[in-house]
Design a protein around this motif. Sequence first.
Motif, PDB file in Angstrom:
ATOM      1  N   ASP A  86       0.839  -1.192   0.000  1.00 27.78           N
ATOM      2  CA  ASP A  86       0.000   0.000   0.000  1.00 27.78           C
ATOM      3  C   ASP A  86       0.876   1.244   0.000  1.00 27.78           C
ATOM      4  OD1 ASP A  86      -2.115  -1.739   0.155  1.00 27.78           O
ATOM      5  OD2 ASP A  86      -2.519  -1.377   2.284  1.00 27.78           O
ATOM      6  N   ASN A  87       0.610   2.152  -0.925  1.00 23.10           N
ATOM      7  CA  ASN A  87       1.301   3.433  -1.069  1.00 23.10           C
ATOM      8  C   ASN A  87       2.737   3.313  -1.573  1.00 23.10           C
ATOM      9  OD1 ASN A  87      -0.985   4.883  -0.115  1.00 23.10           O
ATOM     10  ND2 ASN A  87      -0.376   4.366   1.978  1.00 23.10           N
ATOM     11  N   ALA A  88       3.184   2.142  -1.996  1.00 25.38           N
ATOM     12  CA  ALA A  88       4.531   2.001  -2.566  1.00 25.38           C
ATOM     13  C   ALA A  88       4.540   2.644  -3.950  1.00 25.38           C
ATOM     14  CB  ALA A  88       4.930   0.541  -2.652  1.00 25.38           C
ATOM     15  N   SER A  89       5.522   3.495  -4.195  1.00 25.42           N
ATOM     16  CA  SER A  89       5.585   4.194  -5.478  1.00 25.42           C
ATOM     17  C   SER A  89       6.372   3.415  -6.524  1.00 25.42           C
ATOM     18  CB  SER A  89       6.205   5.576  -5.291  1.00 25.42           C
ATOM     19  OG  SER A  89       7.501   5.466  -4.735  1.00 25.42           O
ATOM     20  N   LYS A  90       7.318   2.626  -6.122  1.00 24.96           N
ATOM     21  CA  LYS A  90       8.105   1.769  -7.011  1.00 24.96           C
ATOM     22  C   LYS A  90       8.072   0.364  -6.442  1.00 24.96           C
ATOM     23  CE  LYS A  90       9.912   4.689  -9.989  1.00 24.96           C
ATOM     24  NZ  LYS A  90       9.724   4.555 -11.421  1.00 24.96           N
ATOM     25  N   VAL A  91       7.861  -0.630  -7.302  1.00 27.39           N
ATOM     26  CA  VAL A  91       7.751  -2.018  -6.839  1.00 27.39           C
ATOM     27  C   VAL A  91       8.576  -2.917  -7.746  1.00 27.39           C
ATOM     28  CG1 VAL A  91       6.172  -3.947  -6.446  1.00 27.39           C
ATOM     29  CG2 VAL A  91       5.422  -1.618  -5.938  1.00 27.39           C
ATOM     30  N   GLY A  92       9.261  -3.866  -7.128  1.00 28.97           N
ATOM     31  CA  GLY A  92      10.012  -4.877  -7.854  1.00 28.97           C
ATOM     32  C   GLY A  92       9.729  -6.238  -7.251  1.00 28.97           C
ATOM     33  N   GLU A  93      10.313  -7.260  -7.868  1.00 28.93           N
ATOM     34  CA  GLU A  93      10.061  -8.617  -7.393  1.00 28.93           C
ATOM     35  C   GLU A  93      11.351  -9.426  -7.451  1.00 28.93           C
ATOM     36  OE1 GLU A  93       6.273 -10.750  -8.333  1.00 28.93           O
ATOM     37  OE2 GLU A  93       7.657 -11.973  -9.512  1.00 28.93           O
ATOM     38  N   ILE A  94      11.521 -10.272  -6.455  1.00 30.63           N
ATOM     39  CA  ILE A  94      12.652 -11.191  -6.395  1.00 30.63           C
ATOM     40  C   ILE A  94      12.077 -12.594  -6.295  1.00 30.63           C
ATOM     41  CG2 ILE A  94      14.633 -11.946  -5.036  1.00 30.63           C
ATOM     42  CD1 ILE A  94      14.720  -9.072  -3.892  1.00 30.63           C
ATOM     43  N   VAL A  95      12.615 -13.509  -7.083  1.00 28.30           N
ATOM     44  CA  VAL A  95      12.223 -14.910  -6.987  1.00 28.30           C
ATOM     45  C   VAL A  95      13.442 -15.668  -6.482  1.00 28.30           C
ATOM     46  CG1 VAL A  95      11.406 -16.937  -8.216  1.00 28.30           C
ATOM     47  CG2 VAL A  95      10.563 -14.670  -8.860  1.00 28.30           C
ATOM     48  N   SER A  96      13.305 -16.248  -5.293  1.00 27.43           N
ATOM     49  CA  SER A  96      14.403 -17.000  -4.694  1.00 27.43           C
ATOM     50  C   SER A  96      14.135 -18.490  -4.827  1.00 27.43           C
ATOM     51  CB  SER A  96      14.555 -16.623  -3.212  1.00 27.43           C
ATOM     52  OG  SER A  96      13.493 -17.159  -2.464  1.00 27.43           O
ATOM     53  N   GLU A  97      15.047 -19.291  -4.328  1.00 33.27           N
ATOM     54  CA  GLU A  97      14.869 -20.741  -4.349  1.00 33.27           C
ATOM     55  C   GLU A  97      13.661 -21.168  -3.520  1.00 33.27           C
ATOM     56  OE1 GLU A  97      18.443 -22.552  -2.959  1.00 33.27           O
ATOM     57  OE2 GLU A  97      19.656 -21.648  -4.524  1.00 33.27           O
ATOM     58  N   THR A  98      13.308 -20.357  -2.534  1.00 31.07           N
ATOM     59  CA  THR A  98      12.253 -20.758  -1.607  1.00 31.07           C
ATOM     60  C   THR A  98      10.951 -19.986  -1.781  1.00 31.07           C
ATOM     61  OG1 THR A  98      13.215 -19.272   0.051  1.00 31.07           O
ATOM     62  CG2 THR A  98      13.855 -21.582   0.144  1.00 31.07           C
ATOM     63  N   GLY A  99      10.899 -19.004  -2.657  1.00 30.85           N
ATOM     64  CA  GLY A  99       9.657 -18.279  -2.841  1.00 30.85           C
ATOM     65  C   GLY A  99       9.824 -16.956  -3.560  1.00 30.85           C
ATOM     66  N   LYS A 100       8.767 -16.152  -3.513  1.00 30.85           N
ATOM     67  CA  LYS A 100       8.720 -14.869  -4.200  1.00 30.85           C
ATOM     68  C   LYS A 100       8.642 -13.750  -3.165  1.00 30.85           C
ATOM     69  CE  LYS A 100       4.887 -13.630  -6.242  1.00 30.85           C
ATOM     70  NZ  LYS A 100       3.745 -13.495  -7.161  1.00 30.85           N
ATOM     71  N   VAL A 101       9.324 -12.630  -3.463  1.00 31.28           N
ATOM     72  CA  VAL A 101       9.323 -11.472  -2.576  1.00 31.28           C
ATOM     73  C   VAL A 101       8.994 -10.244  -3.415  1.00 31.28           C
ATOM     74  CG1 VAL A 101      10.642 -10.101  -0.926  1.00 31.28           C
ATOM     75  CG2 VAL A 101      11.203 -12.525  -1.246  1.00 31.28           C
ATOM     76  N   GLN A 102       7.984  -9.488  -3.009  1.00 25.25           N
ATOM     77  CA  GLN A 102       7.686  -8.207  -3.641  1.00 25.25           C
ATOM     78  C   GLN A 102       8.290  -7.122  -2.764  1.00 25.25           C
ATOM     79  OE1 GLN A 102       3.405  -9.068  -3.880  1.00 25.25           O
ATOM     80  NE2 GLN A 102       3.594  -8.460  -6.037  1.00 25.25           N
ATOM     81  N   VAL A 103       8.999  -6.200  -3.414  1.00 26.62           N
ATOM     82  CA  VAL A 103       9.705  -5.139  -2.696  1.00 26.62           C
ATOM     83  C   VAL A 103       9.272  -3.812  -3.279  1.00 26.62           C
ATOM     84  CG1 VAL A 103      11.978  -4.218  -2.092  1.00 26.62           C
ATOM     85  CG2 VAL A 103      11.709  -6.662  -2.499  1.00 26.62           C
ATOM     86  N   GLY A 104       8.968  -2.861  -2.404  1.00 27.79           N
ATOM     87  CA  GLY A 104       8.590  -1.540  -2.857  1.00 27.79           C
ATOM     88  C   GLY A 104       9.167  -0.471  -1.960  1.00 27.79           C
ATOM     89  N   ILE A 105       9.153   0.760  -2.452  1.00 29.56           N
ATOM     90  CA  ILE A 105       9.586   1.906  -1.653  1.00 29.56           C
ATOM     91  C   ILE A 105       8.540   3.012  -1.765  1.00 29.56           C
ATOM     92  CG2 ILE A 105      12.062   1.443  -1.779  1.00 29.56           C
ATOM     93  CD1 ILE A 105      12.215   3.634  -3.977  1.00 29.56           C
ATOM     94  N   SER A 106       8.493   3.828  -0.755  1.00 28.62           N
ATOM     95  CA  SER A 106       7.665   5.040  -0.792  1.00 28.62           C
ATOM     96  C   SER A 106       8.347   6.110   0.019  1.00 28.62           C
ATOM     97  CB  SER A 106       6.256   4.769  -0.273  1.00 28.62           C
ATOM     98  OG  SER A 106       6.274   4.367   1.071  1.00 28.62           O
TER      99      SER A 106
END
Length: 103
Positions: free
Chosen positions: A83-103
């Motif tokens: 919520d309210n993140a202005s930029k979002v990226g994604e990482i896919v690791s061996e164990t799962g997915k991570v969404q990363v954002g900044i605001s």
Amino acid sequence: VYEDGDRDIVLDTILTPELRRLGLLRELTRQTNDLRNQAGLTVGDIVTLHIVTDDAEVNLMLEEHGDELLKKTGAKEILRSLDNASKVGEIVSETGKVQVGIS
């Protein structure tokens, strides 16, 4: 085994869970700093870091190294939603997915 003159040096190449979590820390740091660059932010600009994942290893890494991640990314806090993140990226690791954002 690596030979250095007259002595042998043995390298331990086993990835422990702690080393894997340190790798996740490094990857989240890299992804966050890429997002900061995309947003045109400078080193002194303070952000809020947004991380969404169901990856247990990432969650454990955040418990163990969350303060270090904040320092390395110039963030004041970690929120567990996008919520309210202005930029979002994604990482896919061996164990799962991570969404990363900044605001």
